[in-house]
Design a protein around this motif. Sequence first.
Motif, PDB file in Angstrom:
ATOM      1  N   LEU A 360      -1.706   2.360  -6.764  1.00 35.81           N
ATOM      2  CA  LEU A 360      -2.204   3.599  -6.157  1.00 35.81           C
ATOM      3  C   LEU A 360      -2.781   3.349  -4.770  1.00 35.81           C
ATOM      4  CD1 LEU A 360      -3.865   5.234  -9.294  1.00 35.81           C
ATOM      5  CD2 LEU A 360      -1.763   5.957  -8.127  1.00 35.81           C
ATOM      6  N   ASN A 361      -3.487   2.240  -4.602  1.00 35.64           N
ATOM      7  CA  ASN A 361      -4.036   1.927  -3.282  1.00 35.64           C
ATOM      8  C   ASN A 361      -2.917   1.646  -2.272  1.00 35.64           C
ATOM      9  OD1 ASN A 361      -7.215   1.499  -2.927  1.00 35.64           O
ATOM     10  ND2 ASN A 361      -6.668   1.108  -5.077  1.00 35.64           N
ATOM     11  N   ARG A 362      -1.875   0.937  -2.756  1.00 32.47           N
ATOM     12  CA  ARG A 362      -0.748   0.691  -1.845  1.00 32.47           C
ATOM     13  C   ARG A 362      -0.073   2.019  -1.456  1.00 32.47           C
ATOM     14  NH1 ARG A 362       4.207  -2.811  -3.945  1.00 32.47           N
ATOM     15  NH2 ARG A 362       4.388  -0.927  -5.213  1.00 32.47           N
ATOM     16  N   GLU A 363       0.082   2.918  -2.429  1.00 31.08           N
ATOM     17  CA  GLU A 363       0.683   4.224  -2.127  1.00 31.08           C
ATOM     18  C   GLU A 363      -0.174   5.000  -1.131  1.00 31.08           C
ATOM     19  OE1 GLU A 363       2.350   8.163  -4.516  1.00 31.08           O
ATOM     20  OE2 GLU A 363       1.692   6.384  -5.610  1.00 31.08           O
ATOM     21  N   PHE A 364      -1.476   4.884  -1.304  1.00 27.77           N
ATOM     22  CA  PHE A 364      -2.391   5.516  -0.367  1.00 27.77           C
ATOM     23  C   PHE A 364      -2.236   4.911   1.029  1.00 27.77           C
ATOM     24  CE2 PHE A 364      -6.435   5.816   1.831  1.00 27.77           C
ATOM     25  CZ  PHE A 364      -6.744   7.161   1.713  1.00 27.77           C
ATOM     26  N   LEU A 365      -2.099   3.557   1.076  1.00 26.23           N
ATOM     27  CA  LEU A 365      -1.938   2.874   2.363  1.00 26.23           C
ATOM     28  C   LEU A 365      -0.643   3.293   3.057  1.00 26.23           C
ATOM     29  CD1 LEU A 365      -2.994   0.662   4.316  1.00 26.23           C
ATOM     30  CD2 LEU A 365      -1.599  -0.965   3.036  1.00 26.23           C
ATOM     31  N   MET A 366       0.430   3.507   2.290  1.00 25.22           N
ATOM     32  CA  MET A 366       1.710   3.893   2.877  1.00 25.22           C
ATOM     33  C   MET A 366       1.643   5.259   3.562  1.00 25.22           C
ATOM     34  SD  MET A 366       3.808   1.386   2.439  1.00 25.22           S
ATOM     35  CE  MET A 366       2.395   0.272   2.610  1.00 25.22           C
ATOM     36  N   ALA A 367       0.647   6.057   3.182  1.00 23.79           N
ATOM     37  CA  ALA A 367       0.492   7.380   3.801  1.00 23.79           C
ATOM     38  C   ALA A 367      -0.316   7.322   5.088  1.00 23.79           C
ATOM     39  CB  ALA A 367      -0.172   8.338   2.807  1.00 23.79           C
ATOM     40  N   GLN A 368      -0.857   6.154   5.427  1.00 23.24           N
ATOM     41  CA  GLN A 368      -1.672   5.998   6.615  1.00 23.24           C
ATOM     42  C   GLN A 368      -0.787   5.708   7.843  1.00 23.24           C
ATOM     43  OE1 GLN A 368      -4.954   6.608   6.492  1.00 23.24           O
ATOM     44  NE2 GLN A 368      -4.589   7.079   4.310  1.00 23.24           N
TER      45      GLN A 368
END
Length: 469
Positions: A360-368
Amino acid sequence: MYNIRRKITGWMRTVVPVLAMCIMLTGCRRSDDEIVEANIARINSLVEAKDYEGALELAFETRNMLDADAPAELEARIQNCFGLIYYNAYKRGVAKEYMKMALDGFRNPGEANGLETSLWNYALTVNNVDSVYEILSECRDLSRSAENELLENRSRLFLGKIAILRGEYEGARLILDSVSAVAERNDDIDIDFKMTGAQLMNAEGNYDGAIMILNTLSHSPLSIDGKVYRYSLLNVCARNARRYEEALAYSDSLSLCQDSIQRLASSENVDRVEHDFSMRLLRERELRKLIIVVGVGLVVLLFVIIVFIQRSRRHKENQLALVKKISQLNLRISELSEKDEQEEDGSNEKEGAVLEKLRLNREFLMAQPECRLLQKLNLERNADDIDRRELKTVTDTIVGQFADICALLKSMYPSLTSDDALYCIFSFVGLSKECLSVAMAASDEALRRRKSRIKQKMPQGMFEGIFHT
């Protein structure tokens, strides 16, 4: 019955506006043609009144009214009006061009009406005898077919003059004999008849008879061209008859007529009208072009504004969707964090929660925004080419995003060092080996050894989940 009434009413609502529009367009077309017809009649009246400037202005206005769908006959008649104006204003070169255009228009298929008149007018502007003979022969034949007695006999008399010039006196005499009966009841033909007869008498040596006939025309309503022809012929006959005093008087009268023609020919009023109208038409065209350019510019500007508004709207929608997605991810991460705190038993379940949290954190990072910078840096295949400042920006963002997970990994596996935890996070996010080498300040061999040590410090499932093996 009610349905039938509704159908009839609907049909009338559809058909009646269409019929009204057709009638309106037809009426406008007919109205324009009627205005052109009235203007042509008025132009001819102005020419007869010798108001050539007014006639030319009206002719330009009328021609400007014609559109691409105007009948060819109307266009030809307008060209003929221009020819008559310039011919009577003694601009014979310009008149010839317009007479030729009018003749070409009347020669179009289905536009034979008025062709004989156009042939006669064009013949008046041609100087070549052979060409005039051909044109007038056709004019005579068409006038006979159209039962235009005046134009037929005037053409025949003109052909008689050409016969006299060619020395064909017998043919000219036959023409005069055939026209004599008509000349007795038509004043216009009578004038041409007497002129031609006097020319034939002069050619045959009967000078006194020619002078006597020409003197009978002294009170006839002759045009300036007619007067010039009469005085020229009288002067020639008087000199041939050795009546020199009379010849001198005729020469003086001829000079006066020629002076009048010269004044008309040198007048700039007609040329000024044409120049003024051309300048006005040019200004109107430039204004029309300017209006079109401004209109197109406004349309383009409006289109750009609409596109900008649409793009801004889509951008805001994407931002809202991204914020919503980030909120959902944060909520999920919070739930997992609470779950980790509440659930102490079951190591496999805890490892799965950690992996889910990592995902989930990686998915969040990909949106940055830094995700694009990460993708760019991963394309570099030489560690020396990697921008250290950009890489630091990316690693700082990763560390900030995964700081709690790094702490969680160290608490779960106490043998892991801080660099080991960072290496796990960087590998999980997807940094290339070149970026890892620069970020960790270690060689490839050192990184391989570190990875091998980490494999020994954590369960196989956790290792495989972090390093995607």
